[in-house]
Design a protein around this motif. Structure first.
Motif, PDB file in Angstrom:
ATOM      1  N   ASN A  49       0.861  -1.250  -0.129  1.00  0.00           N
ATOM      2  CA  ASN A  49      -0.019   0.227   0.401  1.00  0.00           C
ATOM      3  C   ASN A  49       0.885   1.165  -0.032  1.00  0.00           C
ATOM      4  OD1 ASN A  49      -2.190  -1.390   0.416  1.00  0.00           O
ATOM      5  ND2 ASN A  49      -2.085  -1.703   2.105  1.00  0.00           N
ATOM      6  N   LEU A  50       2.407   1.343   0.551  1.00  0.00           N
ATOM      7  CA  LEU A  50       2.818   2.460   0.757  1.00  0.00           C
ATOM      8  C   LEU A  50       3.417   3.021   0.116  1.00  0.00           C
ATOM      9  CD1 LEU A  50       4.262   4.304   3.170  1.00  0.00           C
ATOM     10  CD2 LEU A  50       5.508   2.537   3.748  1.00  0.00           C
ATOM     11  N   ALA A  55       5.892   3.564  -6.816  1.00  0.00           N
ATOM     12  CA  ALA A  55       6.703   3.272  -7.890  1.00  0.00           C
ATOM     13  C   ALA A  55       6.364   3.200  -9.330  1.00  0.00           C
ATOM     14  CB  ALA A  55       6.699   1.778  -7.336  1.00  0.00           C
ATOM     15  N   ALA A  56       5.006   2.513  -9.144  1.00  0.00           N
ATOM     16  CA  ALA A  56       4.117   3.508 -10.768  1.00  0.00           C
ATOM     17  C   ALA A  56       3.869   4.601 -11.139  1.00  0.00           C
ATOM     18  CB  ALA A  56       2.580   2.879 -10.217  1.00  0.00           C
ATOM     19  N   ILE A  61       7.951  -1.387 -11.570  1.00  0.00           N
ATOM     20  CA  ILE A  61       7.348  -2.363 -11.177  1.00  0.00           C
ATOM     21  C   ILE A  61       7.558  -3.155  -9.824  1.00  0.00           C
ATOM     22  CG2 ILE A  61       6.388  -4.742 -11.743  1.00  0.00           C
ATOM     23  CD1 ILE A  61       6.851  -4.229 -14.517  1.00  0.00           C
ATOM     24  N   PHE A  62       7.020  -2.957  -9.352  1.00  0.00           N
ATOM     25  CA  PHE A  62       7.165  -2.788  -7.673  1.00  0.00           C
ATOM     26  C   PHE A  62       6.318  -4.694  -7.217  1.00  0.00           C
ATOM     27  CE2 PHE A  62       5.899  -2.036  -2.210  1.00  0.00           C
ATOM     28  CZ  PHE A  62       7.311  -3.055  -2.780  1.00  0.00           C
ATOM     29  N   ARG A  63       7.181  -5.276  -7.259  1.00  0.00           N
ATOM     30  CA  ARG A  63       6.719  -7.113  -6.624  1.00  0.00           C
ATOM     31  C   ARG A  63       6.568  -7.386  -5.383  1.00  0.00           C
ATOM     32  NH1 ARG A  63       7.999 -11.120 -11.347  1.00  0.00           N
ATOM     33  NH2 ARG A  63       8.107 -12.589  -9.538  1.00  0.00           N
ATOM     34  N   ILE A  64       6.181  -7.800  -5.322  1.00  0.00           N
ATOM     35  CA  ILE A  64       6.130  -9.183  -3.971  1.00  0.00           C
ATOM     36  C   ILE A  64       5.792 -10.065  -3.842  1.00  0.00           C
ATOM     37  CG2 ILE A  64       4.947  -8.831  -1.269  1.00  0.00           C
ATOM     38  CD1 ILE A  64       4.395  -5.757  -1.165  1.00  0.00           C
ATOM     39  N   HIS A  98      10.973   2.269 -15.209  1.00  0.00           N
ATOM     40  CA  HIS A  98      10.708   1.303 -16.018  1.00  0.00           C
ATOM     41  C   HIS A  98      11.720  -0.165 -15.577  1.00  0.00           C
ATOM     42  CE1 HIS A  98       8.645   4.273 -18.184  1.00  0.00           C
ATOM     43  NE2 HIS A  98       9.092   4.485 -18.586  1.00  0.00           N
ATOM     44  N   ALA A  99      12.066   0.426 -14.677  1.00  0.00           N
ATOM     45  CA  ALA A  99      12.466  -0.927 -13.847  1.00  0.00           C
ATOM     46  C   ALA A  99      11.812  -1.412 -12.981  1.00  0.00           C
ATOM     47  CB  ALA A  99      14.188  -0.833 -12.802  1.00  0.00           C
ATOM     48  N   GLN A 100      12.343  -2.713 -12.274  1.00  0.00           N
ATOM     49  CA  GLN A 100      11.775  -3.706 -11.530  1.00  0.00           C
ATOM     50  C   GLN A 100      11.913  -3.753 -10.183  1.00  0.00           C
ATOM     51  OE1 GLN A 100       9.892  -6.681 -12.667  1.00  0.00           O
ATOM     52  NE2 GLN A 100      10.670  -8.109 -11.287  1.00  0.00           N
TER      53      GLN A 100
END
Length: 125
Positions: A49-50, A55-56, A61-64, A98-100
């Motif tokens: 949520n934070l 990131a967007a 791209i923020f992945r968990i 545009h990184a991850q």
């Protein structure tokens, strides 16, 4: 949109103040850790949520990836939360557009391992 920006700025300022207070406590030998039991899921949801919007906004791209949902931790909730916030914040801040950025959670019988991966410049030796 403006309210969201203000909220993020306030949160960042609060983190800076908390970090300064923590450094001061450590230097004075007054740092104490609380022992709470809490779920990795709640911690991960907070991080999602934070940082998802931040990131967007940068095109990241923020992945968990949580390999063991439902895992409980016995530690200082606030300390673990601040550590993750600092690592993820820096990963997003220093990664190119545009990184991850990835928060990966694994666990063994006696420990939980949090790994933050990014494509930023890294920290010099």
């Amino acid at each position: 949109e403006y309210i969201s920006m203000i909220e993020r700025s306030c949160h960042n300022m609060q983190n800076l103040i908390n970090n300064l207070l923590d450094i001061n406590k450590i230097e004075q030998g007054l740092n104490t850790l609380m022992h709470d039991t809490f779920s990795v899921d709640s911690l991960v949801t907070r991080q999602q949520n934070l940082f998802q919007e931040r990131a967007a906004h940068k095109g990241i791209i923020f992945r968990i990836i949580n390999e063991k949902p439902g895992t409980l931790i016995e530690s200082d909730h606030d300390a673990v939360n601040r550590i993750l916030e600092n690592l993820i914040s820096n990963a997003i801040k220093f990664s190119p557009q545009h990184a991850q950025v990835e928060l990966h959670i694994t666990s063994t019988e006696h420990k939980v391992i949090f790994t933050v991966r990014d494509t930023g410049p890294g920290i010099p030796s």
